[in-house]
Motif scaffolding. Structure first.
Motif, PDB file in Angstrom:
ATOM      1  N   SER A  56       2.681  12.656  -2.543  1.00  9.03           N
ATOM      2  CA  SER A  56       2.993  13.671  -1.535  1.00  9.03           C
ATOM      3  C   SER A  56       3.673  13.090  -0.294  1.00  9.03           C
ATOM      4  N   ASN A  57       4.706  13.800   0.156  1.00 13.56           N
ATOM      5  CA  ASN A  57       5.352  13.551   1.450  1.00 13.56           C
ATOM      6  C   ASN A  57       5.992  12.172   1.569  1.00 13.56           C
ATOM      7  N   LEU A  58       6.335  11.576   0.453  1.00 10.16           N
ATOM      8  CA  LEU A  58       7.031  10.287   0.440  1.00 10.16           C
ATOM      9  C   LEU A  58       8.467  10.527  -0.046  1.00 10.16           C
ATOM     10  N   ASP A  59       9.164   9.454  -0.435  1.00  5.13           N
ATOM     11  CA  ASP A  59      10.523   9.636  -0.938  1.00  5.13           C
ATOM     12  C   ASP A  59      10.836   8.589  -1.990  1.00  5.13           C
ATOM     13  N   ARG A  60      12.073   8.589  -2.436  1.00  9.38           N
ATOM     14  CA  ARG A  60      12.533   7.749  -3.551  1.00  9.38           C
ATOM     15  C   ARG A  60      12.258   6.269  -3.335  1.00  9.38           C
ATOM     16  N   ARG A  61      12.180   5.814  -2.072  1.00 10.93           N
ATOM     17  CA  ARG A  61      12.031   4.386  -1.791  1.00 10.93           C
ATOM     18  C   ARG A  61      10.660   3.854  -2.175  1.00 10.93           C
ATOM     19  N   TRP A  62       9.690   4.772  -2.335  1.00 16.15           N
ATOM     20  CA  TRP A  62       8.336   4.360  -2.693  1.00 16.15           C
ATOM     21  C   TRP A  62       8.324   3.589  -4.008  1.00 16.15           C
ATOM     22  N   GLY A  63       9.169   3.998  -4.968  1.00 13.82           N
ATOM     23  CA  GLY A  63       9.136   3.406  -6.302  1.00 13.82           C
ATOM     24  C   GLY A  63       9.315   1.908  -6.300  1.00 13.82           C
ATOM     25  N   PHE A  64      10.430   1.433  -5.743  1.00  8.57           N
ATOM     26  CA  PHE A  64      10.713   0.002  -5.782  1.00  8.57           C
ATOM     27  C   PHE A  64       9.993  -0.763  -4.676  1.00  8.57           C
ATOM     28  N   ALA A  65       9.469  -0.064  -3.674  1.00  9.35           N
ATOM     29  CA  ALA A  65       8.637  -0.723  -2.667  1.00  9.35           C
ATOM     30  C   ALA A  65       7.321  -1.170  -3.283  1.00  9.35           C
ATOM     31  N   MET A  72       0.827  -1.201   0.000  1.00 10.56           N
ATOM     32  CA  MET A  72       0.000   0.000   0.000  1.00 10.56           C
ATOM     33  C   MET A  72       0.867   1.260   0.000  1.00 10.56           C
ATOM     34  N   SER A  73       0.342   2.284  -0.582  1.00 11.25           N
ATOM     35  CA  SER A  73       1.037   3.558  -0.532  1.00 11.25           C
ATOM     36  C   SER A  73       0.167   4.555   0.198  1.00 11.25           C
ATOM     37  N   LEU A  74       0.780   5.587   0.676  1.00 12.08           N
ATOM     38  CA  LEU A  74       0.021   6.661   1.305  1.00 12.08           C
ATOM     39  C   LEU A  74       0.207   7.951   0.525  1.00 12.08           C
ATOM     40  N   ALA A  75       0.361   7.829  -0.786  1.00  6.54           N
ATOM     41  CA  ALA A  75       0.575   9.024  -1.591  1.00  6.54           C
ATOM     42  C   ALA A  75      -0.685   9.872  -1.630  1.00  6.54           C
ATOM     43  N   GLN A  76      -0.480  11.183  -1.622  1.00 11.86           N
ATOM     44  CA  GLN A  76      -1.609  12.097  -1.677  1.00 11.86           C
ATOM     45  C   GLN A  76      -1.615  12.868  -2.987  1.00 11.86           C
ATOM     46  N   CYS A  77      -2.494  13.849  -3.074  1.00 13.82           N
ATOM     47  CA  CYS A  77      -2.653  14.554  -4.329  1.00 13.82           C
ATOM     48  C   CYS A  77      -2.910  16.020  -4.095  1.00 13.82           C
ATOM     49  N   PRO A  78      -2.596  16.847  -5.071  1.00 13.09           N
ATOM     50  CA  PRO A  78      -3.008  18.244  -5.038  1.00 13.09           C
ATOM     51  C   PRO A  78      -4.414  18.363  -5.608  1.00 13.09           C
ATOM     52  N   PRO A  79      -5.094  19.457  -5.343  1.00 15.45           N
ATOM     53  CA  PRO A  79      -6.485  19.562  -5.731  1.00 15.45           C
ATOM     54  C   PRO A  79      -6.762  20.098  -7.123  1.00 15.45           C
ATOM     55  N   SER A 134      10.372  17.398   6.798  1.00 15.08           N
ATOM     56  CA  SER A 134      10.162  16.335   7.795  1.00 15.08           C
ATOM     57  C   SER A 134      10.584  14.973   7.275  1.00 15.08           C
ATOM     58  N   GLY A 135      11.460  14.953   6.287  1.00 12.47           N
ATOM     59  CA  GLY A 135      11.958  13.684   5.755  1.00 12.47           C
ATOM     60  C   GLY A 135      11.257  13.232   4.490  1.00 12.47           C
ATOM     61  N   GLY A 136      10.155  13.886   4.138  1.00 17.85           N
ATOM     62  CA  GLY A 136       9.446  13.544   2.918  1.00 17.85           C
ATOM     63  C   GLY A 136       9.637  14.604   1.860  1.00 17.85           C
ATOM     64  N   PHE A 137       9.075  14.366   0.675  1.00 14.23           N
ATOM     65  CA  PHE A 137       9.298  15.273  -0.456  1.00 14.23           C
ATOM     66  C   PHE A 137       8.018  15.440  -1.272  1.00 14.23           C
ATOM     67  N   ASN A 138       7.947  16.560  -1.954  1.00 16.43           N
ATOM     68  CA  ASN A 138       6.859  16.852  -2.873  1.00 16.43           C
ATOM     69  C   ASN A 138       7.432  17.364  -4.184  1.00 16.43           C
ATOM     70  N   SER A 139       6.667  17.197  -5.247  1.00 13.44           N
ATOM     71  CA  SER A 139       7.020  17.777  -6.546  1.00 13.44           C
ATOM     72  C   SER A 139       5.949  18.812  -6.854  1.00 13.44           C
ATOM     73  N   LEU A 140       6.321  20.054  -6.774  1.00 12.25           N
ATOM     74  CA  LEU A 140       5.355  21.140  -6.816  1.00 12.25           C
ATOM     75  C   LEU A 140       5.237  21.769  -8.198  1.00 12.25           C
ATOM     76  N   GLN A 141       4.188  22.545  -8.367  1.00  8.36           N
ATOM     77  CA  GLN A 141       3.927  23.187  -9.650  1.00  8.36           C
ATOM     78  C   GLN A 141       4.694  24.498  -9.743  1.00  8.36           C
ATOM     79  N   ARG A 142       6.026  24.357  -9.779  1.00 11.77           N
ATOM     80  CA  ARG A 142       6.903  25.529  -9.851  1.00 11.77           C
ATOM     81  C   ARG A 142       7.993  25.289 -10.889  1.00 11.77           C
ATOM     82  N   ARG A 143       8.464  26.354 -11.471  1.00  6.40           N
ATOM     83  CA  ARG A 143       9.528  26.232 -12.461  1.00  6.40           C
ATOM     84  C   ARG A 143      10.779  25.613 -11.841  1.00  6.40           C
ATOM     85  N   ALA A 144      11.063  25.961 -10.592  1.00  7.74           N
ATOM     86  CA  ALA A 144      12.253  25.432  -9.925  1.00  7.74           C
ATOM     87  C   ALA A 144      12.181  23.914  -9.802  1.00  7.74           C
ATOM     88  N   ASP A 145      10.992  23.371  -9.556  1.00 10.92           N
ATOM     89  CA  ASP A 145      10.841  21.918  -9.443  1.00 10.92           C
ATOM     90  C   ASP A 145      11.042  21.256 -10.798  1.00 10.92           C
TER      91      ASP A 145
END
Length: 477
Positions: free
Chosen positions: A99-108, A1-8, A132-143
């Motif tokens: 949302s708020n996960l990391d690279r390990r989610w992929g192969f898990a 299972m994943s706990l990935a979230q979403c933007p609206p 807090s140890g997790g990461f997001n990919s945001l809707q920004r040019r920098a991302d």
């Protein structure tokens, strides 16, 4: 299972002129709400995952999962197949987590060496830390730029023949956004459990890309309708290769079997390499359950017409085309038997009511289904118009005037029962709860009577239709 979230954010109306429509506070509120809901559904938080050993990425780091980081500090896990030949190169599949996960989610969630076994598979952290140890990919040019720097670095050390994206939840939104920003670098993508951010570029420059929006119809975190809207935006932008893959009864979590099939379709419909096309077909043809008939059918037809493919592969492809065409014809016959002398204009407690939308959703693109759709075109258009009208009214008043929403929901079922969106489980359950609270809501007797004559009949017909569809299609059902 994943706990990935979403933007609206949802898909926009104008592919060339779009703006973000969600404030930061609204975004944060929805993410937290989705996070709490996902935790409750899973019953536990994500288990602790071990880090893969570190090794600098390169042609010799093959056959195991490793961790490395780009020059800009973006960390990622990667897998390079044992048979990787630097001279021949390989496709690159990038996995974008939620949302708020990391690279390990992929192969898990996608077994290294089994998921896209001939590809270089890379699962990076999201482009922005949450602190807090997790990461997001945001809707920004920098991302966008940070991910593109990793992408370019991977191509500088490995021989990448093509790039495919798979994103889940927020990572799905970002995948569409990234493919829009860098059309020359992405050949195709699969986004699961999201919609399309307003501001995502969609134009003729992107028409070489194959795009799949995949979504569970029972997703409690991100509404299935978000992918329906996102798909419509790509259709409006005249993408020649775009699909909506609906996972009936599925929730928010990833599904490796389905992701592999959709990526095989993406590659099979875009590659110019006969060997890669054969491999894509073999992936689709080799599935034993939850098989996607249209993906198999379309890739098989392309393989049949590819002169550089082997005779054996083309013969297998012809067999697959015949198999799917026969399945489609079998569905048409089952619908006609259930319909009897009826004209399909009135709701009834019969299997055809539930089977028609399932058939259209899962076989559109197969000749027999397209012929059926043309015959029913006027009827289907009426249902689509009614669904838009009464569905909009339901959502407009459901919070402030539930009695009015109750009436709109009944009218929706009565006039748009052939529209797949009408069968949304949440809405049907809500109508049932309102019916049980008839006195508290002061529902009119005439409206209650209309409900009793309509919604239970519809729900029964949906169950019969699902059973008939499964019987007709076996592992494709």
């Amino acid at each position: 299972m994943s706990l990935a979230q979403c933007p609206p954010s949802t898909s926009g109306r104008d592919a060339s002129q779009r703006r973000a429509s969600t404030t930061v506070s609204e975004y944060d509120a929805l993410v937290m709400k989705s996070f709490r809901l996902a935790i409750a559904l899973a019953g536990t938080a994500c288990p602790a995952l071990a880090d893969a050993p570190e090794m600098e990425i390169g042609p010799t780091a093959r056959g195991e999962t490793y961790t490395w980081q780009a020059a800009n500090g973006l960390r990622y896990e990667y897998f390079i197949p044992k048979d990787y030949d630097h001279g021949e190169g390989a496709a690159l599949t990038l996995i974008m987590h939620g949302s708020n996960l990391d690279r390990r989610w992929g192969f898990a969630n996608h077994a290294a060496g089994e998921f896209r076994p001939h590809d270089i598979v890379v699962s990076p952290d999201g482009t922005t830390s949450n602190g807090s140890g997790g990461f997001n990919s945001l809707q920004r040019r920098a991302d966008l730029e940070r991910m593109h720097e990793l992408h370019e670095e991977l191509k500088s050390v490995l021989n990448v023949r093509a790039t495919y994206l798979y994103g889940h939840s927020q990572g799905s939104f970002f995948s569409f956004y990234y493919a829009g920003a860098y059309p020359g670098d992405v050949q195709g993508l699969v986004g699961q459990a999201s919609g399309v951010w307003i501001g995502t570029e969609q134009s003729r420059r992107h028409h070489h890309q194959a795009v799949v929006l995949m979504h569970g119809t029972a997703d409690p975190v991100v509404s299935y309708g978000q992918s329906v809207g996102g798909h419509a935006s790509y259709v409006d932008a005249r993408y020649p290769l775009v699909r909506l893959r609906s996972l009936d009864g599925w929730n928010h979590w990833p599904h490796q079997n389905q992701t592999e099939q959709q990526l095989a379709w993406v590659e099979g419909m875009t590659t110019t390499d006969a060997e890669a096309l054969e491999a894509a077909f073999e992936t689709l043809d080799g599935m034993k359950e939850w098989r996607d008939p249209v993906a198999l059918y379309q890739v098989a037809r392309r393989l049949v017409e590819t002169e550089g493919a082997s005779k054996r592969a083309r013969n297998h492809a012809r067999r697959a085309v015949r198999e799917v065409e026969e399945l489609a014809r079998r569905n048409v016959k089952a619908i006609e038997r259930s319909l009897g002398k009826g004209k399909g204009d009135k709701l009834s407690d019969d299997a055809w009511v539930g089977q028609v939308p399932l058939f259209l959703r899962h076989f559109r693109g197969v000749d027999a289904c397209d012929d059926f759709s043309k015959k029913w075109q006027k009827r289907l258009e009426r249902h689509a118009t009614a669904a838009k009208k009464h569905g909009a009214e339901y959502y407009r008043v459901r919070e402030r005037k539930p009695a009015d929403a109750f009436e709109a929901g009944i009218e929706l079922v009565n006039t748009a029962f052939l529209r797949y969106s009408t069968a949304e489980p949440k809405r049907l359950d809500q109508l049932e709860r309102w019916r049980e609270d008839a006195k508290g809501l002061k529902l009119k007797k005439s409206v209650i009577k209309s409900y009793d004559q309509t919604v239970p009949v519809y729900r029964s017909a949906l169950e019969k239709g699902a059973a008939a569809f499964k019987k007709a299609n076996g592992p494709f059902g």
